[in-house]
Design a protein around this motif. Sequence first.
Motif, PDB file in Angstrom:
ATOM      1  N   VAL A 125      51.417  42.185  48.445  1.00 44.62           N
ATOM      2  CA  VAL A 125      50.980  43.538  48.074  1.00 44.62           C
ATOM      3  C   VAL A 125      52.136  44.336  47.484  1.00 44.62           C
ATOM      4  O   VAL A 125      51.974  45.055  46.479  1.00 44.62           O
ATOM      5  N   ILE A 126      53.317  44.228  48.086  1.00 45.09           N
ATOM      6  CA  ILE A 126      54.470  44.979  47.595  1.00 45.09           C
ATOM      7  C   ILE A 126      54.877  44.518  46.204  1.00 45.09           C
ATOM      8  O   ILE A 126      55.130  45.336  45.308  1.00 45.09           O
ATOM      9  N   VAL A 127      54.938  43.202  46.003  1.00 49.08           N
ATOM     10  CA  VAL A 127      55.309  42.690  44.683  1.00 49.08           C
ATOM     11  C   VAL A 127      54.281  43.109  43.640  1.00 49.08           C
ATOM     12  O   VAL A 127      54.627  43.580  42.546  1.00 49.08           O
ATOM     13  N   ALA A 128      52.997  42.957  43.976  1.00 46.38           N
ATOM     14  CA  ALA A 128      51.943  43.346  43.038  1.00 46.38           C
ATOM     15  C   ALA A 128      51.991  44.840  42.748  1.00 46.38           C
ATOM     16  O   ALA A 128      51.869  45.266  41.591  1.00 46.38           O
ATOM     17  N   GLY A 129      52.192  45.638  43.795  1.00 46.59           N
ATOM     18  CA  GLY A 129      52.279  47.086  43.601  1.00 46.59           C
ATOM     19  C   GLY A 129      53.454  47.476  42.721  1.00 46.59           C
ATOM     20  O   GLY A 129      53.348  48.400  41.891  1.00 46.59           O
ATOM     21  N   GLY A 130      54.580  46.767  42.879  1.00 46.69           N
ATOM     22  CA  GLY A 130      55.739  47.051  42.042  1.00 46.69           C
ATOM     23  C   GLY A 130      55.476  46.755  40.578  1.00 46.69           C
ATOM     24  O   GLY A 130      55.874  47.526  39.695  1.00 46.69           O
ATOM     25  N   PHE A 131      54.778  45.653  40.320  1.00 43.46           N
ATOM     26  CA  PHE A 131      54.478  45.315  38.930  1.00 43.46           C
ATOM     27  C   PHE A 131      53.457  46.289  38.334  1.00 43.46           C
ATOM     28  O   PHE A 131      53.527  46.624  37.150  1.00 43.46           O
ATOM     29  N   VAL A 132      52.519  46.734  39.160  1.00 44.33           N
ATOM     30  CA  VAL A 132      51.552  47.724  38.673  1.00 44.33           C
ATOM     31  C   VAL A 132      52.257  49.040  38.357  1.00 44.33           C
ATOM     32  O   VAL A 132      51.974  49.693  37.339  1.00 44.33           O
ATOM     33  N   ALA A 133      53.205  49.439  39.218  1.00 47.40           N
ATOM     34  CA  ALA A 133      53.947  50.684  38.985  1.00 47.40           C
ATOM     35  C   ALA A 133      54.862  50.579  37.778  1.00 47.40           C
ATOM     36  O   ALA A 133      55.208  51.582  37.155  1.00 47.40           O
ATOM     37  N   GLY A 134      55.253  49.355  37.437  1.00 46.36           N
ATOM     38  CA  GLY A 134      56.129  49.135  36.285  1.00 46.36           C
ATOM     39  C   GLY A 134      57.421  48.468  36.697  1.00 46.36           C
ATOM     40  O   GLY A 134      58.165  49.025  37.504  1.00 46.36           O
ATOM     41  N   ALA A 135      57.697  47.276  36.158  1.00 44.35           N
ATOM     42  CA  ALA A 135      58.913  46.543  36.474  1.00 44.35           C
ATOM     43  C   ALA A 135      59.543  46.049  35.181  1.00 44.35           C
ATOM     44  O   ALA A 135      58.853  45.799  34.195  1.00 44.35           O
ATOM     45  N   ALA A 136      60.863  45.943  35.187  1.00 48.88           N
ATOM     46  CA  ALA A 136      61.572  45.514  33.982  1.00 48.88           C
ATOM     47  C   ALA A 136      62.792  44.701  34.370  1.00 48.88           C
ATOM     48  O   ALA A 136      63.316  44.825  35.474  1.00 48.88           O
ATOM     49  N   LYS A 137      63.240  43.861  33.436  1.00 51.09           N
ATOM     50  CA  LYS A 137      64.438  43.066  33.632  1.00 51.09           C
ATOM     51  C   LYS A 137      65.524  43.589  32.709  1.00 51.09           C
ATOM     52  O   LYS A 137      65.310  43.733  31.503  1.00 51.09           O
ATOM     53  N   GLU A 172      62.415  50.737  37.885  1.00 45.53           N
ATOM     54  CA  GLU A 172      61.726  49.563  37.330  1.00 45.53           C
ATOM     55  C   GLU A 172      62.508  48.277  37.601  1.00 45.53           C
ATOM     56  O   GLU A 172      61.915  47.226  37.892  1.00 45.53           O
ATOM     57  N   LEU A 173      63.820  48.343  37.520  1.00 51.23           N
ATOM     58  CA  LEU A 173      64.623  47.157  37.797  1.00 51.23           C
ATOM     59  C   LEU A 173      64.508  46.752  39.263  1.00 51.23           C
ATOM     60  O   LEU A 173      64.435  45.561  39.595  1.00 51.23           O
ATOM     61  N   VAL A 174      64.476  47.732  40.155  1.00 49.74           N
ATOM     62  CA  VAL A 174      64.348  47.448  41.587  1.00 49.74           C
ATOM     63  C   VAL A 174      62.983  46.831  41.895  1.00 49.74           C
ATOM     64  O   VAL A 174      62.864  45.955  42.758  1.00 49.74           O
ATOM     65  N   ARG A 175      61.949  47.265  41.196  1.00 47.42           N
ATOM     66  CA  ARG A 175      60.611  46.694  41.433  1.00 47.42           C
ATOM     67  C   ARG A 175      60.570  45.215  41.055  1.00 47.42           C
ATOM     68  O   ARG A 175      59.902  44.423  41.716  1.00 47.42           O
ATOM     69  N   LEU A 176      61.276  44.833  40.002  1.00 48.87           N
ATOM     70  CA  LEU A 176      61.344  43.407  39.670  1.00 48.87           C
ATOM     71  C   LEU A 176      62.110  42.651  40.750  1.00 48.87           C
ATOM     72  O   LEU A 176      61.788  41.499  41.056  1.00 48.87           O
ATOM     73  N   ASP A 177      63.084  43.299  41.355  1.00 48.62           N
ATOM     74  CA  ASP A 177      63.830  42.680  42.454  1.00 48.62           C
ATOM     75  C   ASP A 177      62.943  42.419  43.670  1.00 48.62           C
ATOM     76  O   ASP A 177      63.352  41.710  44.596  1.00 48.62           O
ATOM     77  N   GLY A 178      61.737  42.985  43.661  1.00 47.87           N
ATOM     78  CA  GLY A 178      60.794  42.697  44.735  1.00 47.87           C
ATOM     79  C   GLY A 178      60.495  41.208  44.860  1.00 47.87           C
ATOM     80  O   GLY A 178      60.058  40.746  45.911  1.00 47.87           O
ATOM     81  N   LEU A 179      60.768  40.443  43.799  1.00 47.63           N
ATOM     82  CA  LEU A 179      60.570  38.991  43.860  1.00 47.63           C
ATOM     83  C   LEU A 179      61.480  38.336  44.894  1.00 47.63           C
ATOM     84  O   LEU A 179      61.210  37.213  45.339  1.00 47.63           O
ATOM     85  N   PHE A 180      62.559  39.025  45.287  1.00 45.78           N
ATOM     86  CA  PHE A 180      63.414  38.505  46.357  1.00 45.78           C
ATOM     87  C   PHE A 180      62.643  38.397  47.676  1.00 45.78           C
ATOM     88  O   PHE A 180      63.082  37.698  48.595  1.00 45.78           O
TER      89      PHE A 180
END
Length: 209
Positions: A125-137, A172-180
């Motif tokens: 849920v957290i990873v999906a929510g982060g991508f919905v909110a916007g994630a970037a590398k 946005e960068l931190v949300r992509l880090d949710g993959l950790f």
Amino acid sequence: MLSPGLLETAERFDDWRARSRVAAVGDAVVVAVGAVIVLVVGVDDVVSWFGDRVLLDHRRLAGTMGWVLPPVWLWLIVSLAPVVVRHGALAPEHRLSKRVLFRRAYAPTARAGAALGGLLLACVVIVAGGFVAGAAKGEVRGTAASGYQLSVQGTAGWQPLTPAEYRHWSAELVRLDGLFLAFGFGAVALGSVVRRARRTDLFTALPAQ
């Protein structure tokens, strides 16, 4: 067919782990570190959904994971390798027995299973929510005095940012880090497996191939 020397080494290593206080402490540390990773990364990701705030920026978070994850996963791989070797040495006709014993050793209790399932669901849920909110590398750098800059995939060089844009891209960068979270959950789940395997002889009464 596995060489007798390799099988003997795996058995000796498993015997050492069963008796070793170092192995017991190491397994517990791996599970604890995995739980901390899930907590820190998860909270940082969720906080970033609201007002583009972050507790740990991407550089600190990714840098910390670069130091923490390799020893944790090296421990897990080394601890699980003898189990895989001994598994491969079992006779094919005992496949059903192997499944029963592995289920007893690896499948957690109903309570632990529910806890792991809930943790996995929270991570997803957290990873999906982060991508919905916007994630970037990419990378951001700078200070309020020197100015902020951004570098992301698809752009050339460093682009200037306003303070508000810097906060937005940092989030946005931190949300992509949710993959950790995947690595943290894996450490918790597999760490629990190696702890259980250390206390249980999976291979008693099953003849080798």
